[in-house]
Motif scaffolding. Structure first.
Motif, PDB file in Angstrom:
ATOM      1  N   GLN A 127       0.824  -1.207   0.000  1.00  0.00           N
ATOM      2  CA  GLN A 127       0.000   0.000   0.000  1.00  0.00           C
ATOM      3  C   GLN A 127       0.860   1.259   0.000  1.00  0.00           C
ATOM      4  N   VAL A 128       1.899   1.267   0.832  1.00  0.00           N
ATOM      5  CA  VAL A 128       2.778   2.438   0.927  1.00  0.00           C
ATOM      6  C   VAL A 128       3.532   2.642  -0.389  1.00  0.00           C
ATOM      7  N   ASP A 129       4.053   1.565  -0.962  1.00  0.00           N
ATOM      8  CA  ASP A 129       4.813   1.671  -2.206  1.00  0.00           C
ATOM      9  C   ASP A 129       3.955   2.145  -3.373  1.00  0.00           C
ATOM     10  N   ALA A 130       2.654   1.917  -3.310  1.00  0.00           N
ATOM     11  CA  ALA A 130       1.753   2.292  -4.400  1.00  0.00           C
ATOM     12  C   ALA A 130       1.367   3.768  -4.354  1.00  0.00           C
ATOM     13  N   ARG A 131       1.756   4.448  -3.278  1.00  0.00           N
ATOM     14  CA  ARG A 131       1.365   5.858  -3.126  1.00  0.00           C
ATOM     15  C   ARG A 131       2.600   6.753  -3.044  1.00  0.00           C
ATOM     16  N   PRO A 132       2.489   7.960  -3.566  1.00  0.00           N
ATOM     17  CA  PRO A 132       3.627   8.881  -3.495  1.00  0.00           C
ATOM     18  C   PRO A 132       3.885   9.333  -2.057  1.00  0.00           C
ATOM     19  N   THR A 133       5.113   9.757  -1.801  1.00  0.00           N
ATOM     20  CA  THR A 133       5.474  10.266  -0.477  1.00  0.00           C
ATOM     21  C   THR A 133       4.680  11.525  -0.204  1.00  0.00           C
ATOM     22  N   SER A 134       4.204  11.653   1.007  1.00  0.00           N
ATOM     23  CA  SER A 134       3.406  12.831   1.373  1.00  0.00           C
ATOM     24  C   SER A 134       4.307  13.953   1.861  1.00  0.00           C
ATOM     25  N   GLY A 135       3.697  15.161   1.911  1.00  0.00           N
ATOM     26  CA  GLY A 135       4.266  16.320   2.551  1.00  0.00           C
ATOM     27  C   GLY A 135       5.536  16.759   2.026  1.00  0.00           C
TER      28      GLY A 135
END
Length: 135
Positions: A127-135
């Motif tokens: 899940q984390v790898d599928a989303r861009p880094t936040s902030g």
């Protein structure tokens, strides 16, 4: 005059070292991918069925910090990531609830708890790898 000004300017430099780094605790949301990479390289993750449960105590402690960081990263916008964090927290709770840090042999409910932690960690990392880094 120029020399006195230089002394004042240079004396101010030593007291402004920048923000104090945080010690320990859960990783920030942007550190989470790095933390997950490190945890998924651990032998307790790679071969949970053959590890001595008591030998995975540090790994489980590190994994226990991940759900909070994942929830921060989700920031009420990613219910799937929150669900994966909940699953990982539950798996860590099962390991701890069975007092696995004192079990000297592989097998049984403690090895199953390590398998469950590895699976939950894998799903959360996906899940984390599928989303861009936040902030």
């Amino acid at each position: 005059m120029g020399g006195a000004l230089l002394v004042v300017v240079l004396s101010g430099c030593g007291s402004e070292a920048g923000p104090t780094p945080k010690q320990g605790g859960e990783p920030g949301p942007d550190a989470l991918p790095t933390k997950l990479d490190a945890l998924t390289a651990d032998q307790c993750y790679a071969s949970p069925r053959t590890q001595l449960p008591k030998g995975c105590e540090k790994y489980v402690t590190e994994v226990a910090n991940v759900p909070g960081a994942a929830r921060k990263r989700a920031d009420d916008r990613d219910p799937q990531l929150v669900a994966e964090a909940d699953g990982l927290e539950k798996a860590v709770g099962e390991f701890r609830g069975a007092s696995c840090t004192t079990v000297p042999a592989a097998g049984g409910p403690c090895s199953q708890a390590l398998v469950d932690i590895a699976g939950a960690l894998s799903r959360l990392k996906k899940q984390v790898d599928a989303r861009p880094t936040s902030g």
